[in-house]
Design a protein around this motif. Structure first.
Motif, short mmCIF file in Angstrom:
data_model
loop_
_atom_site.label_atom_id
_atom_site.label_comp_id
_atom_site.label_asym_id
_atom_site.label_seq_id
_atom_site.Cartn_x
_atom_site.Cartn_y
_atom_site.Cartn_z
N HIS A 469 0.83 -1.21 0.00
CA HIS A 469 0.00 0.00 0.00
C HIS A 469 0.87 1.27 0.00
O HIS A 469 0.51 2.26 -0.65
N LYS A 470 1.99 1.23 0.70
CA LYS A 470 2.85 2.41 0.72
C LYS A 470 3.46 2.65 -0.65
O LYS A 470 3.57 3.81 -1.10
N LYS A 471 3.87 1.60 -1.33
CA LYS A 471 4.42 1.76 -2.69
C LYS A 471 3.38 2.34 -3.63
O LYS A 471 3.67 3.22 -4.44
N VAL A 472 2.16 1.83 -3.52
CA VAL A 472 1.08 2.33 -4.37
C VAL A 472 0.80 3.80 -4.06
O VAL A 472 0.63 4.63 -4.97
N ALA A 473 0.76 4.14 -2.78
CA ALA A 473 0.49 5.52 -2.37
C ALA A 473 1.56 6.46 -2.90
O ALA A 473 1.25 7.56 -3.39
N GLU A 474 2.82 6.06 -2.80
CA GLU A 474 3.91 6.91 -3.28
C GLU A 474 3.81 7.13 -4.79
O GLU A 474 4.10 8.23 -5.28
N TYR A 475 3.40 6.10 -5.51
CA TYR A 475 3.23 6.26 -6.96
C TYR A 475 2.15 7.29 -7.27
O TYR A 475 2.35 8.22 -8.05
N TYR A 476 1.00 7.15 -6.62
CA TYR A 476 -0.11 8.06 -6.91
C TYR A 476 0.16 9.48 -6.43
O TYR A 476 -0.25 10.45 -7.08
N SER A 477 0.86 9.63 -5.30
CA SER A 477 1.10 10.98 -4.76
C SER A 477 1.99 11.80 -5.68
O SER A 477 1.94 13.03 -5.67
N GLU A 478 2.80 11.14 -6.51
CA GLU A 478 3.67 11.86 -7.44
C GLU A 478 2.92 12.43 -8.64
O GLU A 478 3.42 13.32 -9.33
N LEU A 479 1.70 11.93 -8.90
CA LEU A 479 0.96 12.36 -10.09
C LEU A 479 0.29 13.71 -9.91
O LEU A 479 -0.01 14.40 -10.87
N TYR A 492 -2.23 5.40 1.68
CA TYR A 492 -1.45 5.82 2.85
C TYR A 492 -2.19 5.43 4.14
O TYR A 492 -1.56 5.04 5.14
N ALA A 493 -3.51 5.52 4.12
CA ALA A 493 -4.28 5.14 5.31
C ALA A 493 -4.11 3.65 5.60
O ALA A 493 -3.89 3.25 6.75
N LEU A 494 -4.22 2.82 4.55
CA LEU A 494 -4.06 1.38 4.76
C LEU A 494 -2.61 0.99 5.06
O LEU A 494 -2.36 -0.07 5.62
N ALA A 495 -1.67 1.84 4.65
CA ALA A 495 -0.26 1.59 4.98
C ALA A 495 0.07 2.04 6.40
O ALA A 495 1.20 1.88 6.86
N ARG A 496 -0.93 2.64 7.10
CA ARG A 496 -0.76 3.14 8.46
C ARG A 496 0.30 4.23 8.54
O ARG A 496 0.95 4.39 9.57
N ASP A 497 0.49 4.99 7.44
CA ASP A 497 1.48 6.06 7.41
C ASP A 497 0.76 7.38 7.65
O ASP A 497 0.40 8.12 6.73
N THR A 498 0.54 7.71 8.93
CA THR A 498 -0.23 8.90 9.29
C THR A 498 0.45 10.18 8.83
O THR A 498 -0.21 11.10 8.33
N GLU A 499 1.77 10.27 9.00
CA GLU A 499 2.47 11.51 8.65
C GLU A 499 2.33 11.80 7.17
O GLU A 499 2.08 12.94 6.77
N ALA A 500 2.51 10.77 6.33
CA ALA A 500 2.39 10.98 4.89
C ALA A 500 0.96 11.35 4.52
O ALA A 500 0.72 12.20 3.66
N LEU A 501 -0.01 10.70 5.17
CA LEU A 501 -1.42 11.00 4.89
C LEU A 501 -1.74 12.45 5.23
O LEU A 501 -2.43 13.14 4.47
N VAL A 502 -1.26 12.93 6.36
CA VAL A 502 -1.54 14.31 6.77
C VAL A 502 -0.87 15.30 5.83
O VAL A 502 -1.46 16.30 5.42
N ARG A 503 0.39 15.02 5.44
CA ARG A 503 1.10 15.92 4.50
C ARG A 503 0.34 15.99 3.18
O ARG A 503 0.16 17.06 2.60
N LEU A 504 -0.11 14.84 2.71
CA LEU A 504 -0.83 14.78 1.44
C LEU A 504 -2.15 15.52 1.54
O LEU A 504 -2.52 16.31 0.65
N ALA A 505 -2.87 15.30 2.63
CA ALA A 505 -4.22 15.84 2.76
C ALA A 505 -4.23 17.35 2.98
O ALA A 505 -5.21 18.02 2.69
#
Length: 887
Positions: A469-479, A492-505
């Motif tokens: 899920h983190k790999k997929v999230a990183e791919y999509y966040s670059e677009l 990012y939510a399913l990867a449990r990466d709260t910091e990345a989710l907050v930065r993105l959101a």
């Protein structure tokens, strides 16, 4: 069928074995050797696969991969057969450059094959036996060949529910209806049920075509021509046989023929369509006012939505009542509560319920309640998972597990990112092809999709789901577009990466809103909530942020505000428990938006100030500080404190100039321009709005800029037509992004401007449209401005009594907005003057002037003061001129 056939003389009309045999037969000298060649040729073309290839190539040229996809055979087998047919001179191959199918989009050379004959027939007469070919003339080498049309309407299985969709589909008589939904959700079942019912009732004929990736424009036109010929119309067939190549002419004749045949045109599996000319054909069908076209697709076919006469039917899972009806129709009697549990566990997916029903009807044992629910789960997850593990090799299973991390069609680039970087492209493509052959993976143009049930089952057995899920999230966040941001948030939510989710959101939520993806965003937040446990601090924080974005979606979509406030209470409680000041301040910000929409400005101000106190005390989050400051400025406008509002907006603008954020610099510049407009300083407002540079594709900001320009220019008598054009643009963007709340407000202001220009016909049309939308909102401000629009039309019609009633309603709805109260009093004063009530008019105008002076709206105060000095002349001005003087 695999025998080698020696290559004959150079190609010509009599140089092929078929041509030579036919010539000898006509001369009456059919030798034993000729009979041998005849037997060999007949054996080759009578092979079912060879015959299917010939038939396909008589419709249009194609290359081996496309033919293999269409026929469901291996590409190597198809290539071998094509070489046989080429040696017989029945097909001709030419090398072409193809710019798709490669990872870097570089041209790829492929051999494209075309049939050299229009038809083949066996003739046995007094001259002997021969195979005659109706060969294609050189000038018609690329013409279309009409192929027999066979009825493709699939039989409809058990059909329950969908009654409202079916009724709406039957009501339509023109344009395009699009049925959208996940695989197995019942799209084709609904379409076939509609088609069969129309046929049964003799209301329509039905042209049904299930699209495939290899379907060309020529092939589809040939199918329509064959259908029309069965309906008694041979005009399109004649054009094709004459070698007509003009696509526009072919489209027009095809559409005209379908109209005359009173046909419902159905295109199933549209997601496989790759030929842009087929898309153009369907678009042209939708433009016809006499033809009804039905498109079935797994994803929204955005390219068709350029046609305004399109209605979408998005199918979801069965409701609990529909699930009960489904089981009853299948002859299964279960307790209602058990059906509810099964249905909720399976998400109401019709295909999953069908698997359960099939098992229950064939099982002779008595199944207890708990066993039923257990079976429902294993039928959709565990049993499929075991089958995957027992059937697939380790390499194929690994690829399927990687694919299962995605929730939507996957591009090759995305797949490449989550697989082994050392894996060669050709090896990866071969594994993809193997999954396609097994039916576990489907190609959708250049994308790949795993069936929803298979995806869930595979994901259940993935050993490292969070890593994927983190790999997929990183791919999509670059677009960096709204749709990709939506996917990145989910992963990012399913990867449990709260910091990345907050930065993105922080930026992503606005991007999602601005590009029209709020509805799916809301669904994703609600889906994610079941993934987190409050017992775990990390999960609790994630749940708090997801609840925050859920409330954000509800507020922007203008729905369930009570629920949104309760959700924010939970997010705020989580934030305080774990010490997350950013989460708490964001919850205060969105709560303030909701209180503002509900008209409770004091509660909104309290929320914004609490948020600023929280974030400035322990954080350097300048972006959030700027948002809260701007929101507080907006509330100051509502409270009638314009000088304070302008100062706060300027403060927020300085923060973003410091950060160098061009997007928010534009946003706050627009807000400052609107504040000047509210103050009555139109020249300064217009100067601010002309400075604002909106980033491309930022739909929300574009709406606000165009609407603000329209409002400001509307105060210049000679520029009102230009003002209406800006409001028109804002309305069109609202329609595109489904921003219902803003749409209603802008539409109301446009009605007022139309009334001022005397365009009563268009004003009344738009008022009827706005009235139809008004029950869908709870926002008092939107409803209040709509009442002003209604009052303007009543004034123009001379119905001053009804106009006053509308103004009373507007005054009640806008009572929480000080400036709007002044605006309504201004209008009341004008109406009283037209009615000859100078005393009442003066009283209303004096109160309006006092409000504007007190709030700092000096420009409006001066306008009212000028009006009061000329009060005796108002009745002589007439309704239209009187309206022009109003704000």
């Amino acid at each position: 069928m695999d025998q080698k056939i020696s290559e004959g003389p150079p190609y010509g009309r009599e140089s092929s074995p078929v041509g030579a045999i036919a010539k000898e037969a006509r001369s009456g000298a059919l030798t034993t050797q000729d009979l041998g060649e005849f037997s060999k040729t007949l054996k080759v073309i009578s092979n079912p696969l060879n015959a299917a290839i010939l038939s396909a190539l008589m419709g249009s040229s194609s290359y081996p991969r496309e033919l293999a996809l269409r026929l469901g055979r291996r590409e190597s087998h198809v290539s071998e057969r094509l070489r046989q047919l080429e040696r017989l001179k029945l097909v001709r191959g030419t090398w072409q450059s193809l710019d798709r199918g490669t990872r870097d989009h570089t041209p790829k050379n492929v051999k494209s094959y075309t049939s050299t004959v229009n038809a083949l027939k066996i003739v046995i007469d007094a001259n002997g036996a021969r195979l005659e070919a109706e060969e294609r003339a050189p000038e018609h080498a690329n013409s279309l060949i009409v192929q027999p049309h066979e009825a493709e309407i699939p039989p409809a299985p058990v059909f329950v529910g969908r009654e409202s969709e079916l009724a709406a589909l039957r009501e339509r008589k023109e344009g395009i209806a699009v049925i959208v939904g996940l695989p197995g959700i019942g799209k084709t079942t609904l379409a076939s049920h509609l088609a069969n019912r129309l046929l049964l009732e003799n209301e329509n004929s039905v042209f049904w075509h299930s699209l495939r990736e290899s379907d060309s424009f020529g092939y589809v036109i040939a199918r329509i021509a064959s259908f029309l010929e069965r309906q008694g119309s041979s005009e399109l067939t004649g054009l094709i046989r004459m070698g007509a190549k003009n696509e526009t002419v072919l489209m027009n004749v095809a559409i005209d023929g379908l109209v005359k045949a009173r046909a419902l045109a159905v295109f199933d599996d549209y997601h496989y369509c790759r030929d842009r000319r087929v898309t153009q054909l369907i678009q042209r069908m939708g433009e016809s006012r006499r033809l009804y076209t039905l498109v079935v697709c797994r994803t929204r076919p955005i390219e068709l939505y350029t046609n305004t006469n399109v209605r979408e039917f998005a199918l979801l899972g069965y409701s609990d009542s529909e699930a009960r009806l489904f089981f009853q129709s299948s002859g299964i009697s279960l307790p209602p509560e058990e059906i509810v549990r099964i249905n909720q566990d399976l998400g109401g997916h019709p295909l999953a319920l069908s698997l359960v029903a099939a098992k229950l009807t064939s099982d002779e044992k008595s199944i207890h309640n708990q066993e039923i629910l257990g079976f429902a789960k294993t039928a959709t997850k565990e049993q499929i998972s075991k089958w995957l593990q027992n059937t697939l090799s380790e390499e194929l299973l690994g690829l399927l597990l990687a694919l299962s991390a995605f929730r939507e069609p996957v591009s090759y680039e995305a797949l490449r990112r989550v697989t082994d970087s050392n894996l060669r492209d050709q090896v990866l493509l071969n594994r993809v092809a193997a999954l396609v052959r097994l039916g576990l993976l489907t190609r959708m143009g250049e994308r790949l999709v795993v069936h929803d049930l298979v995806r869930e089952a595979a994901h259940e057995i993935s050993p490292f789901p969070t890593v994927l899920h983190k790999k997929v999230a990183e791919y999509y966040s670059e677009l960096k577009d709204g749709r990709s941001t939506l996917s990145a948030f989910y992963h990012y939510a399913l990867a449990r990466d709260t910091e990345a989710l907050v930065r993105l959101a922080t930026r992503g939520c606005l991007r999602i809103s601005e590009e029209g993806y709020l509805e799916p965003f809301l669904h994703i937040t609600e889906e994610l909530l079941g993934s987190f446990s409050l017992a775990n601090e990390g999960d609790a924080r994630l749940r708090g942020w997801v609840q925050l974005y859920r409330a954000f979606s509800l507020q922007r979509l203008d729905r369930q505000r009570g629920l949104a406030l309760r959700v924010l209470k939970e997010a705020e409680a989580v934030a305080r428990a774990i010490g997350d000041q950013a989460l708490e301040a964001n919850a205060n910000l969105i709560a303030g938006y909701i209180w503002r929409d509900l008209g409770n400005i004091s509660r909104a101000v309290k929320s914004y100030r609490l948020g600023l106190k929280t974030i400035t005390a322990k954080s350097e989050n300048l972006i959030l500080i700027a948002w809260l400051t701007s929101a507080l400025a907006d509330s100051m406008v509502w409270e009638g404190r314009l000088e304070k509002a302008i100062a706060l907006e300027a403060e927020a603008l300085k923060i973003y100039e410091k950060l160098g954020d061009t997007r928010d610099i534009a946003g706050f510049t627009i807000s400052l321009g609107v504040d000047y407009y509210m103050q009555g300083d139109y020249a300064r407002a217009l100067h601010c709005l002309q400075r604002a540079k909106v980033p491309p594709q930022n739909w929300t900001m574009s709406i606000y800029l165009e609407a603000a320009k329209g409002l400001v220019l509307g105060r210049f008598p000679r520029r009102r037509r230009e003002a209406i054009e800006h409001l028109d643009t804002a309305v069109k963007i609202c329609e595109k992004t489904a921003d219902r709340l803003t749409y209603l407000e802008i539409l109301s202001e446009r009605i007022i401007l139309r009334a001022k220009t005397g365009d009563i016909v268009e004003a009344k049309k738009e008022l009827a449209l706005a009235k139809g939308l008004s029950p869908q909102t709870e926002r008092k401000y939107s409803l209040g401005v709509l009442e002003l629009a209604d009052a303007a039309i009543r004034v123009l019609e001379g119905d001053l009594g009804e106009s006053k009633k509308c103004l009373v309603k507007a005054g009640h709805l806008l009572s929480s907005d000080t400036l709007s109260v002044g605006r309504v009093l201004w209008w009341k004063g004008m109406v009283d003057a037209l009615m000859g009530n100078s005393v009442g008019s003066y009283g209303h105008l004096r109160k309006a002037r006092q409000i504007f002076r007190k709030t700092g709206a000096t420009g409006h105060a001066e306008e009212v003061d000028e009006l009061m000095r000329n009060l005796p002349e108002l009745p002589n001005l007439g309704p239209k001129r009187a309206l022009e003087l109003l704000w």
